[in-house]
Design a protein around this motif. Sequence first.
Motif, PDB file in Angstrom:
ATOM      1  N   LEU A  62       1.016  -1.202  -0.112  1.00  0.00           N
ATOM      2  CA  LEU A  62       0.150   0.016  -0.130  1.00  0.00           C
ATOM      3  C   LEU A  62       1.019   1.223   0.197  1.00  0.00           C
ATOM      4  O   LEU A  62       1.654   1.468   1.060  1.00  0.00           O
ATOM      5  CB  LEU A  62      -0.956   0.107   1.385  1.00  0.00           C
ATOM      6  N   TYR A  63       0.999   1.788  -1.219  1.00  0.00           N
ATOM      7  CA  TYR A  63       1.840   2.938  -1.348  1.00  0.00           C
ATOM      8  C   TYR A  63       1.014   4.290  -1.777  1.00  0.00           C
ATOM      9  O   TYR A  63      -0.046   4.047  -2.166  1.00  0.00           O
ATOM     10  CB  TYR A  63       2.692   2.803  -2.495  1.00  0.00           C
ATOM     11  N   ASP A  64       1.682   5.344  -1.582  1.00  0.00           N
ATOM     12  CA  ASP A  64       1.152   6.510  -2.068  1.00  0.00           C
ATOM     13  C   ASP A  64       2.120   7.694  -2.302  1.00  0.00           C
ATOM     14  O   ASP A  64       3.184   7.541  -1.808  1.00  0.00           O
ATOM     15  CB  ASP A  64       0.054   7.227  -0.791  1.00  0.00           C
ATOM     16  N   LYS A  65       1.860   8.493  -3.282  1.00  0.00           N
ATOM     17  CA  LYS A  65       3.125   9.350  -3.679  1.00  0.00           C
ATOM     18  C   LYS A  65       2.560  10.742  -3.349  1.00  0.00           C
ATOM     19  O   LYS A  65       3.438  11.778  -3.819  1.00  0.00           O
ATOM     20  CB  LYS A  65       3.635   9.172  -5.106  1.00  0.00           C
ATOM     21  N   THR A  66       1.605  11.146  -2.444  1.00  0.00           N
ATOM     22  CA  THR A  66       1.325  12.577  -2.364  1.00  0.00           C
ATOM     23  C   THR A  66       2.506  13.349  -1.812  1.00  0.00           C
ATOM     24  O   THR A  66       2.833  12.882  -0.655  1.00  0.00           O
ATOM     25  CB  THR A  66       0.110  12.553  -1.484  1.00  0.00           C
ATOM     26  N   GLY A  67       2.764  14.272  -2.196  1.00  0.00           N
ATOM     27  CA  GLY A  67       3.774  15.261  -1.644  1.00  0.00           C
ATOM     28  C   GLY A  67       5.097  14.733  -1.516  1.00  0.00           C
ATOM     29  O   GLY A  67       6.422  15.025  -1.024  1.00  0.00           O
ATOM     30  N   ALA A  68       5.325  13.631  -2.338  1.00  0.00           N
ATOM     31  CA  ALA A  68       6.759  12.962  -2.506  1.00  0.00           C
ATOM     32  C   ALA A  68       7.285  12.693  -3.905  1.00  0.00           C
ATOM     33  O   ALA A  68       8.601  12.332  -4.137  1.00  0.00           O
ATOM     34  CB  ALA A  68       6.771  11.621  -1.889  1.00  0.00           C
ATOM     35  N   GLN A  69       6.358  13.051  -4.791  1.00  0.00           N
ATOM     36  CA  GLN A  69       6.682  12.371  -6.010  1.00  0.00           C
ATOM     37  C   GLN A  69       7.010  11.122  -6.539  1.00  0.00           C
ATOM     38  O   GLN A  69       6.813  10.421  -7.705  1.00  0.00           O
ATOM     39  CB  GLN A  69       8.107  13.269  -6.723  1.00  0.00           C
ATOM     40  N   ILE A  70       7.651  10.351  -5.726  1.00  0.00           N
ATOM     41  CA  ILE A  70       7.940   9.094  -5.803  1.00  0.00           C
ATOM     42  C   ILE A  70       6.918   8.414  -4.594  1.00  0.00           C
ATOM     43  O   ILE A  70       6.718   8.911  -3.331  1.00  0.00           O
ATOM     44  CB  ILE A  70       9.337   8.437  -5.502  1.00  0.00           C
ATOM     45  N   PRO A  71       6.162   7.073  -5.069  1.00  0.00           N
ATOM     46  CA  PRO A  71       5.439   6.471  -3.937  1.00  0.00           C
ATOM     47  C   PRO A  71       6.203   6.004  -2.614  1.00  0.00           C
ATOM     48  O   PRO A  71       7.548   5.484  -2.897  1.00  0.00           O
ATOM     49  CB  PRO A  71       4.927   5.122  -4.656  1.00  0.00           C
ATOM     50  N   GLU A  72       5.388   6.128  -1.617  1.00  0.00           N
ATOM     51  CA  GLU A  72       6.232   5.385  -0.384  1.00  0.00           C
ATOM     52  C   GLU A  72       4.942   4.626   0.290  1.00  0.00           C
ATOM     53  O   GLU A  72       3.878   4.697   0.306  1.00  0.00           O
ATOM     54  CB  GLU A  72       6.626   6.373   0.505  1.00  0.00           C
ATOM     55  N   LEU A  73       5.637   3.590   1.103  1.00  0.00           N
ATOM     56  CA  LEU A  73       4.901   2.900   1.791  1.00  0.00           C
ATOM     57  C   LEU A  73       4.048   3.699   2.727  1.00  0.00           C
ATOM     58  O   LEU A  73       4.588   4.514   3.468  1.00  0.00           O
ATOM     59  CB  LEU A  73       5.694   2.097   2.494  1.00  0.00           C
ATOM     60  N   VAL A  74       2.754   3.473   2.756  1.00  0.00           N
ATOM     61  CA  VAL A  74       1.957   4.727   3.892  1.00  0.00           C
ATOM     62  C   VAL A  74       2.075   4.131   5.219  1.00  0.00           C
ATOM     63  O   VAL A  74       1.634   3.115   5.681  1.00  0.00           O
ATOM     64  CB  VAL A  74       0.366   4.482   3.339  1.00  0.00           C
ATOM     65  N   ASN A  75       2.260   5.063   6.208  1.00  0.00           N
ATOM     66  CA  ASN A  75       2.158   4.909   7.277  1.00  0.00           C
ATOM     67  C   ASN A  75       0.732   5.213   7.827  1.00  0.00           C
ATOM     68  O   ASN A  75       0.026   6.331   7.698  1.00  0.00           O
ATOM     69  CB  ASN A  75       3.307   5.912   8.161  1.00  0.00           C
ATOM     70  N   LEU A  76      -0.059   4.096   8.197  1.00  0.00           N
ATOM     71  CA  LEU A  76      -1.318   4.315   8.554  1.00  0.00           C
ATOM     72  C   LEU A  76      -1.904   4.844   9.666  1.00  0.00           C
ATOM     73  O   LEU A  76      -0.931   4.662  10.638  1.00  0.00           O
ATOM     74  CB  LEU A  76      -2.196   2.777   8.027  1.00  0.00           C
ATOM     75  N   PRO A  77      -3.056   5.018  10.218  1.00  0.00           N
ATOM     76  CA  PRO A  77      -3.370   5.305  11.481  1.00  0.00           C
ATOM     77  C   PRO A  77      -2.925   4.315  12.518  1.00  0.00           C
ATOM     78  O   PRO A  77      -2.762   3.125  12.270  1.00  0.00           O
ATOM     79  CB  PRO A  77      -4.814   5.339  11.248  1.00  0.00           C
ATOM     80  N   ASN A  78      -2.628   4.577  13.529  1.00  0.00           N
ATOM     81  CA  ASN A  78      -1.847   3.728  14.519  1.00  0.00           C
ATOM     82  C   ASN A  78      -2.862   3.188  15.636  1.00  0.00           C
ATOM     83  O   ASN A  78      -3.303   4.090  16.374  1.00  0.00           O
ATOM     84  CB  ASN A  78      -0.827   4.595  15.081  1.00  0.00           C
ATOM     85  N   PRO A  79      -3.167   2.063  15.731  1.00  0.00           N
ATOM     86  CA  PRO A  79      -4.135   1.430  16.686  1.00  0.00           C
ATOM     87  C   PRO A  79      -3.406   1.505  17.899  1.00  0.00           C
ATOM     88  O   PRO A  79      -4.226   1.367  18.885  1.00  0.00           O
ATOM     89  CB  PRO A  79      -4.587   0.134  16.109  1.00  0.00           C
ATOM     90  N   ILE A  80      -2.146   1.285  18.113  1.00  0.00           N
ATOM     91  CA  ILE A  80      -1.421   0.956  19.184  1.00  0.00           C
ATOM     92  C   ILE A  80      -1.463   2.325  20.178  1.00  0.00           C
ATOM     93  O   ILE A  80      -0.346   2.927  20.221  1.00  0.00           O
ATOM     94  CB  ILE A  80      -0.146   0.323  19.250  1.00  0.00           C
ATOM     95  N   ASN A  81      -2.357   2.820  20.700  1.00  0.00           N
ATOM     96  CA  ASN A  81      -2.409   4.034  21.386  1.00  0.00           C
ATOM     97  C   ASN A  81      -3.318   4.194  22.500  1.00  0.00           C
ATOM     98  O   ASN A  81      -4.458   4.468  22.545  1.00  0.00           O
ATOM     99  CB  ASN A  81      -3.051   5.071  20.404  1.00  0.00           C
TER     100      ASN A  81
END
Length: 768
Positions: A62-81
């Motif tokens: 699951l990648y996304d490239k918003t703001g990076a030009q290149i896709p990166e693995l998305v850091n998703l919402p953190n449930p351990i909180n």
Amino acid sequence: MKDFFAKYKSDESWWIREKKWDKSMQSSRESQFSLGNGYIGSRGILEEVPYDARAGTYIAGLYDKTGAQIPELVNLPNPINLKIIANGERLGAGTMDMLQYERMLDLRHGLLFRRTIYQNSHKKRFDYQSLRFVSMRDKHLIAMQVYITALDEGVTLTVESLLDLSVTNIGFLTEGNKKHFRIEDVTQLDKGEYVGVRTLEKDILIAYGKSLIIEKNSSRRFAEGVATYVKLKKNQAICITNIFSVFSSKDKNSSKTKAMIKGFLKKHIRLGFDRMVKEHIASWGKLWGLSDIKIKGEPDVQKKLRFNIYHLLICGKEGDGESSIGAKTLTGEGYRGHIFWDADIFILPFFIYNIPKVAKNMLLYRYNRLDNARKIAESRGYNGAMFPWESADTGEEVTPAWAKNYDGTLIQIRTHEMEHHITADIAYGVYQYYVATQDERFMLSHGFEMIFETARFWASRVEYNKLLDRYEIKHVIGPDEFHEDVDNNAYTNCMARFNLLIGYGMYQKLKRLYPKEFTRLSKKINLKPREIKEWKNIFPKIVFNIKDNGLIEQFDGFFKRKKIELRNLKKQPIPGIPKKVKLQDIGKTQLVKQADVVMLLHILSDNFDVKIKRKNFYYYLKRTLHKSSLSAATHAALAADINDLDTAYRYFSIALNMDLNLLYGNTNDGMHAASLGGVWQAVISGFAGVKVLKGTLSIHPRLPEVWQEMSFCMKWGGYNLKVMVTGHSVSLSFSSKRKKDRLRIKVYGLLRRIETNRLYTFSRRATL
Ligand code: BGC
């Protein structure tokens, strides 16, 4: 004080423990203590989330490239909180004193335990115990349980467990923090909560479900709203159970609707935490049954080896090729989660020989991106398929243009322009998979096509030198990235040759054995017999620079570069860059970044005799700086192969300790995936001497003296082979329902035939 989770713990020999909270180690420990199941990766942060923790929750592919030009693995919402406030003071590192502290990763059961005695500003103590896991049974389940006991006096607790939606990716260079998702929906459910977020670029839905159950004595309630208040008497404990489900709209066969999430939560609430843990442990039991390596003689090495294997197991995923394994697995954002040759050359063998379905998934990942590889080839004026140096979700080239050099300055990256060996590495991976599994179906549906299209690429990539009647491969970067834009890199040329050779061989095989499939595939990719003829003509004539004394020149003119020999390698096996060498001039010298010729001798082992291996190993060892984490394990494997066990053990120890002892200083960015796979190769292919020689499995162990015995299972030709080696013997057995089944295996150089359901022991002396 009672240990609430004692019943879930395996024995101590499987525990990785941290006995003191050390803030400076925080992010590295988060990588080391990561949990995962191949689908989800979750960094090992403290549940109370210290303010500078680097929470990381990733879904494979699951990648996304918003703001990076290149896709990166998305850091998703953190449930351990988890936010626990006791009489107005927050439990947590930095907010209360920690009188006792322990975090423990149980490698055997895939469980992360915590035990802390907190003390507030009034010197009142709280016992905090937690257990959490990312389920190996149900890939969409994360669960945790926390017990809090007031040790000195009654207290009012506020319990909050919110999905942390404020997380971002850390960003590289000057990018700054980046958010890759927007919040779509937060809905209170009957016994929990639903949260849906969508990635910004591709609008992928990630749907979370969450239930929080609070138990005190025998009363139990589901938390609603933001905070739950609980009164505790002295020595009374509360138990907080959190159940999370994580789905994405990219998953197959899942509707991700609220109703489904509701059903998922309901099912698991009914199942109960205890059952969930037990099922998870049972699944881990199966995984270890397939992949454990037992070493007698060095308990410490045994544990560390299992730590490496644990990290391979938590990133392996079966499936139909949606994702592969990135250079930092799912444990951090280093290299933006991109997939390199690390996957196909370093990690793949572990899965081929232990869990072939995961290996197949990794190869399918490449196959599914063959069209983009074809486009890359075309855009560069080549034929066939050319795989990108760095790959993410689509299989397009995603190498960033800039990176930081060792001295912190920026350098331009040219690997995507020139590090072409990746294409042959992938073909090599397909071939290794085929040889070990005999999975003809995969080859017919995917593998042959990959091998042909990559061979085709090389046929167009080579240049014919009429004068010398040879084929050259110019303007490349080999594995040693210190030397850019070189001609005839030995590794690249030999791998290209290999690719063409297997292309030719597989073509003949397909034509002979599967004429119908042969016609179908030839038509599909328009493969012409004249092309195959061309391959046959090219591969023997690809340049391979080897001197009469057996020394292989890493690339044209390497021997003429400035000679620098490293000294004191026994004391300092990973030397620093010599002071007299300026970083920008390193390419003018013979200093090598990482195993290059040594890599070649390791992976194409049966093409070189031991004399050549020795000659080149020592020559390049004196010139190699091991500036990549891929290097040490490869040196260990080859050193064992040439029977230099001291050197092998030295480099093996480096690879083994790479992330546990933070040897490369960047474990905070995630685990070094290639090194994990490399460690396995150093043990199995190096010390146990397991190799495939011209298609035949061969075992010739050379164990470090302190290891009395080593045993493991491996898959070979669909069978489960049990192997036990000592310093002077090899024992083998395999079982099969068909009584007459036999295997041909070379042991200590002699061909043996072994039958099913019998134990064979071959002694070294008898065969000398
Ligand atoms: C190495 C490559 C490797 C990449 C990702 C680089 O430093 O030189 O060989 O693929 O890191 O691990």
